[in-house]
Design a protein around this motif. Structure first.
Motif: not given
Length: 338
Positions: A205-212
């Motif tokens: 859901t957070l793309g491994g931290g990319l969607l942050t």
């Protein structure tokens, strides 16, 4: 804070934010098992009591068992009953006897230190090999015998899920990748799940931290040094399939604008958008247990207070519509693994 819960088909109640343990499988940096098991107690103390793990996640099942022992020592034996651990059974394709399946289930029970598995999420690599129906039949028998509470799937596409349900297998949930970048579950899967009482447990859901916020206005990461975990590498490839880095930045900028309005993080908006989708029972947020500075408990809990308006969703959807159709590029849920 009251953590929202959801009941699965056979009565197990789980948190709508689950703690993902893929990150302690060994592909996200060195893990100290003792520290990881101890840190899991902090999640419990903050109301985050549900864990997603797997037989193939390195020491995850063993660390979970250590956590339960530490938890009982600190908070009493009853505290263990307030924790839920959903593991996976990921066998090689081929013929699986009842003895084969039960041996694997018993091994997970032993490693996790439990007398019954809260949930077993079954994965199968090759749909052309129909032995998965026999394997699931054995799992259903073990469920009836009291070794498994909830029988579930992971990374199954809609057609195969439908086949399994029509075969009479009582499926509680299907774990699938679901994010603003990868909205494939909304195309076919969600409707079928809603009609059949099946919850979607979503990862990535957070793309491994990319969607942050970390990647807002950042140059495109390309090297192994920049993409230094298995998650970052995996989900960067997903972004490349969906669109380019410029479009991804437009998405992050839109998310930041929405996040500013709600006084929260980009991660909060990205997660709540998915949690609000039809058939989604819970989102799985990866936890890098035992690694200093990698905890995001407070931010994850803040997400539960975010109430996205139709205007927010419309703005986000306007950017998503510019990306590629991943159903056409990749196929249905889980097809990237086959």
């Amino acid at each position: 804070m009251e953590i929202p819960k959801v009941a699965l088909k056979n009565g197990l109640i789980i948190s709508r934010i689950m703690n993902g343990l893929w990150q302690i499988s060994g592909a996200h940096g060195k893990i100290e098992p003792e520290a990881a098991a101890t840190e899991m107690i902090t999640y419990y103390e903050n109301g985050l009591t549900s864990y997603d793990l797997a037989d193939i996640y390195g020491p995850a099942e063993v660390i979970y068992g250590d956590f339960l022992r530490k938890l009982a020592a600190k908070h009493g034996a009853d505290s263990v009953q307030r924790v839920q651990g959903l593991t996976k059974y990921v066998p090689r394709s081929g013929t699986l006897t009842r003895k084969d399946v039960e041996k694997a289930i018993d091994k997970s029970m032993e490693r996790m230190g439990v007398s019954v598995l809260d949930g077993v999420q079954f994965h199968w690599w090759d749909y052309s090999d129909k032995n998965y129906l026999d394997a699931l039949g054995h799992l259903a028998d073990l469920q009836q015998e009291g070794k498994i509470r909830e029988l579930a799937l992971t990374n199954m596409d809609t057609a195969t899920l439908k086949e399994i349900v029509e075969h009479g297998i009582p499926i509680s949930s299907n774990q699938v990748q679901y994010s603003l970048i990868d909205m494939r579950p909304s195309v076919r899967m969600a409707e079928f799940c809603e009609a059949n009482g099946i919850q979607l447990l979503t990862y990535g859901t957070l793309g491994g931290g990319l969607l942050t916020d970390r990647f807002l206005n950042a140059p495109e990461p390309k090297s192994r040094e920049q993409l230094d975990t298995a998650s970052l590498q995996k989900y960067k490839r997903m972004i490349d399939s969906w669109g380019d880095w410029s479009l991804f930045q437009r998405l992050l900028q839109t998310l930041r604008s929405v996040a500013t309005k709600h006084d929260c993080s980009i991660a909060n908006v990205a997660t709540k958008f998915i949690l609000d989708q039809p058939a989604v029972g819970a989102v799985i947020v990866g936890c890098r247990m035992g690694m200093t500075g990698k905890q995001h408990i407070e931010d994850n809990l803040r997400m539960l207070q975010v109430k996205l308006a139709d205007e927010d969703r419309h703005r986000i959807q306007g950017v998503l519509s510019q990306g590629n159709d991943l159903m056409s590029v990749i196929g249905d849920c889980g097809d990237e693994y086959r």
